[in-house]
Design a protein around this motif. Structure first.
Motif, PDB file in Angstrom:
ATOM      1  N   ILE A 126       0.774  -1.313  -0.169  1.00  0.00           N
ATOM      2  CA  ILE A 126       0.228  -0.021  -0.353  1.00  0.00           C
ATOM      3  C   ILE A 126       1.259   0.920   0.346  1.00  0.00           C
ATOM      4  N   PRO A 127       0.854   2.125  -0.855  1.00  0.00           N
ATOM      5  CA  PRO A 127       1.550   3.479  -1.186  1.00  0.00           C
ATOM      6  C   PRO A 127       1.117   4.127   0.347  1.00  0.00           C
ATOM      7  N   ARG A 128       2.363   4.266   0.665  1.00  0.00           N
ATOM      8  CA  ARG A 128       2.423   5.320   2.247  1.00  0.00           C
ATOM      9  C   ARG A 128       1.653   6.772   2.481  1.00  0.00           C
ATOM     10  N   GLY A 129       1.498   7.291   1.224  1.00  0.00           N
ATOM     11  CA  GLY A 129       1.092   8.020   0.501  1.00  0.00           C
ATOM     12  C   GLY A 129      -0.628   8.007   1.439  1.00  0.00           C
ATOM     13  N   VAL A 130      -1.103   7.090   1.275  1.00  0.00           N
ATOM     14  CA  VAL A 130      -2.526   6.676   1.010  1.00  0.00           C
ATOM     15  C   VAL A 130      -2.452   6.843   2.502  1.00  0.00           C
ATOM     16  N   VAL A 131      -1.283   6.642   3.947  1.00  0.00           N
ATOM     17  CA  VAL A 131      -2.061   6.166   5.352  1.00  0.00           C
ATOM     18  C   VAL A 131      -1.914   7.487   5.282  1.00  0.00           C
ATOM     19  N   GLU A 132      -0.766   8.854   5.072  1.00  0.00           N
ATOM     20  CA  GLU A 132      -0.235   9.929   5.593  1.00  0.00           C
ATOM     21  C   GLU A 132      -1.636  10.809   5.592  1.00  0.00           C
ATOM     22  N   ALA A 133      -2.074  10.901   3.889  1.00  0.00           N
ATOM     23  CA  ALA A 133      -3.590  11.083   3.486  1.00  0.00           C
ATOM     24  C   ALA A 133      -5.006  11.312   5.228  1.00  0.00           C
ATOM     25  N   ALA A 134      -4.757   9.805   5.039  1.00  0.00           N
ATOM     26  CA  ALA A 134      -5.521   9.546   5.924  1.00  0.00           C
ATOM     27  C   ALA A 134      -5.558  10.364   7.484  1.00  0.00           C
ATOM     28  N   GLU A 135      -3.954  10.238   7.856  1.00  0.00           N
ATOM     29  CA  GLU A 135      -3.595  10.682   9.330  1.00  0.00           C
ATOM     30  C   GLU A 135      -3.555  11.980   9.006  1.00  0.00           C
ATOM     31  N   ALA A 136      -3.515  12.764   8.047  1.00  0.00           N
ATOM     32  CA  ALA A 136      -3.507  14.199   7.519  1.00  0.00           C
ATOM     33  C   ALA A 136      -4.985  14.786   7.798  1.00  0.00           C
ATOM     34  N   MET A 137      -6.400  13.601   7.446  1.00  0.00           N
ATOM     35  CA  MET A 137      -7.864  14.042   7.365  1.00  0.00           C
ATOM     36  C   MET A 137      -7.984  13.673   9.301  1.00  0.00           C
ATOM     37  N   GLY A 138      -7.549  13.367  10.435  1.00  0.00           N
ATOM     38  CA  GLY A 138      -7.770  13.065  11.518  1.00  0.00           C
ATOM     39  C   GLY A 138      -8.478  12.267  11.244  1.00  0.00           C
ATOM     40  N   ALA A 139      -8.137  10.802  11.016  1.00  0.00           N
ATOM     41  CA  ALA A 139      -8.670   9.209  11.138  1.00  0.00           C
ATOM     42  C   ALA A 139      -8.151   9.039  12.181  1.00  0.00           C
ATOM     43  N   SER A 140      -8.191   8.421  12.659  1.00  0.00           N
ATOM     44  CA  SER A 140      -8.045   7.185  13.978  1.00  0.00           C
ATOM     45  C   SER A 140      -7.274   6.294  13.417  1.00  0.00           C
ATOM     46  N   PRO A 141      -6.340   5.946  14.813  1.00  0.00           N
ATOM     47  CA  PRO A 141      -6.028   4.865  14.180  1.00  0.00           C
ATOM     48  C   PRO A 141      -6.499   3.653  13.837  1.00  0.00           C
ATOM     49  N   MET A 142      -8.017   2.545  14.741  1.00  0.00           N
ATOM     50  CA  MET A 142      -8.994   2.001  13.785  1.00  0.00           C
ATOM     51  C   MET A 142      -9.275   2.154  12.501  1.00  0.00           C
ATOM     52  N   GLN A 143      -9.798   3.842  12.416  1.00  0.00           N
ATOM     53  CA  GLN A 143      -9.790   4.174  10.781  1.00  0.00           C
ATOM     54  C   GLN A 143      -9.172   3.690   9.820  1.00  0.00           C
ATOM     55  N   ILE A 144      -7.763   4.316  10.281  1.00  0.00           N
ATOM     56  CA  ILE A 144      -7.169   4.327   9.002  1.00  0.00           C
ATOM     57  C   ILE A 144      -6.555   2.303   8.940  1.00  0.00           C
ATOM     58  N   ILE A 145      -6.973   1.718   9.853  1.00  0.00           N
ATOM     59  CA  ILE A 145      -6.754  -0.083   9.637  1.00  0.00           C
ATOM     60  C   ILE A 145      -7.882  -0.217   9.267  1.00  0.00           C
ATOM     61  N   CYS A 146      -8.899  -0.165   9.710  1.00  0.00           N
ATOM     62  CA  CYS A 146     -10.289  -0.862   8.981  1.00  0.00           C
ATOM     63  C   CYS A 146     -10.454  -0.114   8.094  1.00  0.00           C
ATOM     64  N   LYS A 147     -10.690   1.139   7.476  1.00  0.00           N
ATOM     65  CA  LYS A 147     -11.462   1.756   6.236  1.00  0.00           C
ATOM     66  C   LYS A 147      -9.797   2.102   5.695  1.00  0.00           C
ATOM     67  N   VAL A 148      -8.731   1.975   5.489  1.00  0.00           N
ATOM     68  CA  VAL A 148      -7.534   2.664   4.396  1.00  0.00           C
ATOM     69  C   VAL A 148      -6.773   0.976   4.107  1.00  0.00           C
ATOM     70  N   LEU A 149      -6.197   0.735   5.279  1.00  0.00           N
ATOM     71  CA  LEU A 149      -5.313  -0.216   5.308  1.00  0.00           C
ATOM     72  C   LEU A 149      -6.183  -1.545   4.908  1.00  0.00           C
ATOM     73  N   ILE A 150      -7.067  -2.140   5.699  1.00  0.00           N
ATOM     74  CA  ILE A 150      -7.284  -3.511   4.843  1.00  0.00           C
ATOM     75  C   ILE A 150      -8.055  -3.487   3.874  1.00  0.00           C
ATOM     76  N   ASN A 151      -8.694  -1.786   3.515  1.00  0.00           N
ATOM     77  CA  ASN A 151      -9.967  -1.923   2.167  1.00  0.00           C
ATOM     78  C   ASN A 151      -8.999  -1.677   0.695  1.00  0.00           C
ATOM     79  N   GLU A 152      -7.748  -0.876   1.376  1.00  0.00           N
ATOM     80  CA  GLU A 152      -6.963  -1.409   0.191  1.00  0.00           C
ATOM     81  C   GLU A 152      -6.078  -2.398   0.228  1.00  0.00           C
ATOM     82  N   ALA A 153      -6.188  -3.022   0.782  1.00  0.00           N
ATOM     83  CA  ALA A 153      -5.277  -5.045   0.833  1.00  0.00           C
ATOM     84  C   ALA A 153      -6.205  -5.792   0.655  1.00  0.00           C
TER      85      ALA A 153
END
Length: 228
Positions: A126-153
């Protein structure tokens, strides 16, 4: 091939239909328990391995090093040796070392680190930029895991699960040799010990068909979930 030989083989297989069906059920039990354990324990472990790496959300060198060492330790055991090593634990958990449920214990222990590494490798793509964008938008760790990492992968995770399933189908055959039951046990008991070659060939062909079906379903699901 002599038609009489073929006819005898078919009659032999027909008479063994109940045992073949039971062997399939035993293999399904071993696969089901092992894969469920891999998903619910190995999956989170793989995510933690990824997130504890340097530069990631929960970067922690010690935790990552210990987890990686444990994963590599279990994966370094040949499965047959792992089964023997876990005999006392298997007896403690299920009260027996014989049967598909007992064989599911070492299968689960082998599946957890195997799938954890597959999950970790998938998340690394997964491109690191995807996670960084989620962090910049204020996503919580659980949101990053469930809605970004798992969704992208998700496509890669399905492919990893397909690889795990096919690999552990062969492990169930090994488990059958030491009393786990299943298709492997049937092939060894009749095809090897009793010299009934038709049973051995039939069980091999059955495993080939099962692998092809698993791979086909896995490829279709991965292609459907692939966002690229």
């Amino acid at each position: 091939m002599d038609l009489s030989v073929l006819n005898d083989a078919l009659q032999n297989l027909s008479s063994m239909a109940p045992e073949i069906w039971q062997a399939c059920q035993e293999t399904l039990v071993m696969l089901g328990v092992g894969l469920a354990t891999a998903i619910f324990i190995g999956g989170p472990l793989g995510i933690l391995l990824y997130l504890s790496q340097p530069g990631q959300l929960f970067a922690h060198k010690v935790i990552n090093g210990v987890l990686s060492w444990l994963v590599n330790l279990v994966r370094s055991f040949p499965f047959i040796i792992l089964m023997v090593s876990l005999v006392p634990l298997t007896r403690l958990i299920v009260g027996s070392t014989i049967g598909p449920v007992a064989a599911s214990v070492p299968l689960s222990f082998a599946a957890i680190p195997y799938f954890a590494r597959l999950v970790e490798q998938t998340l690394r793509e997964i491109p690191r930029g995807v996670v960084e964008a989620a962090e910049a938008m204020g996503a919580s760790p659980m949101q990053i895991i469930c809605k970004v990492l798992i969704n992208e992968a998700r496509a890669g995770l399905i492919s990893s699960l397909t690889i795990l399933t096919i690999s552990f189908l062969s492990y169930t055959a090994v488990a059958g040799v030491v009393g786990g039951g299943g298709i492997g046990d049937l092939a060894i008991r009749y095809g090897y010990y009793r010299f009934e070659t038709d049973i051995m060939v039939a069980m091999v062909l059955l495993l080939v068909v099962i692998v092809q079906v698993i791979q086909f379903i896995g490829n279709r699901l991965a292609a459907r979930l692939d966002k690229r």
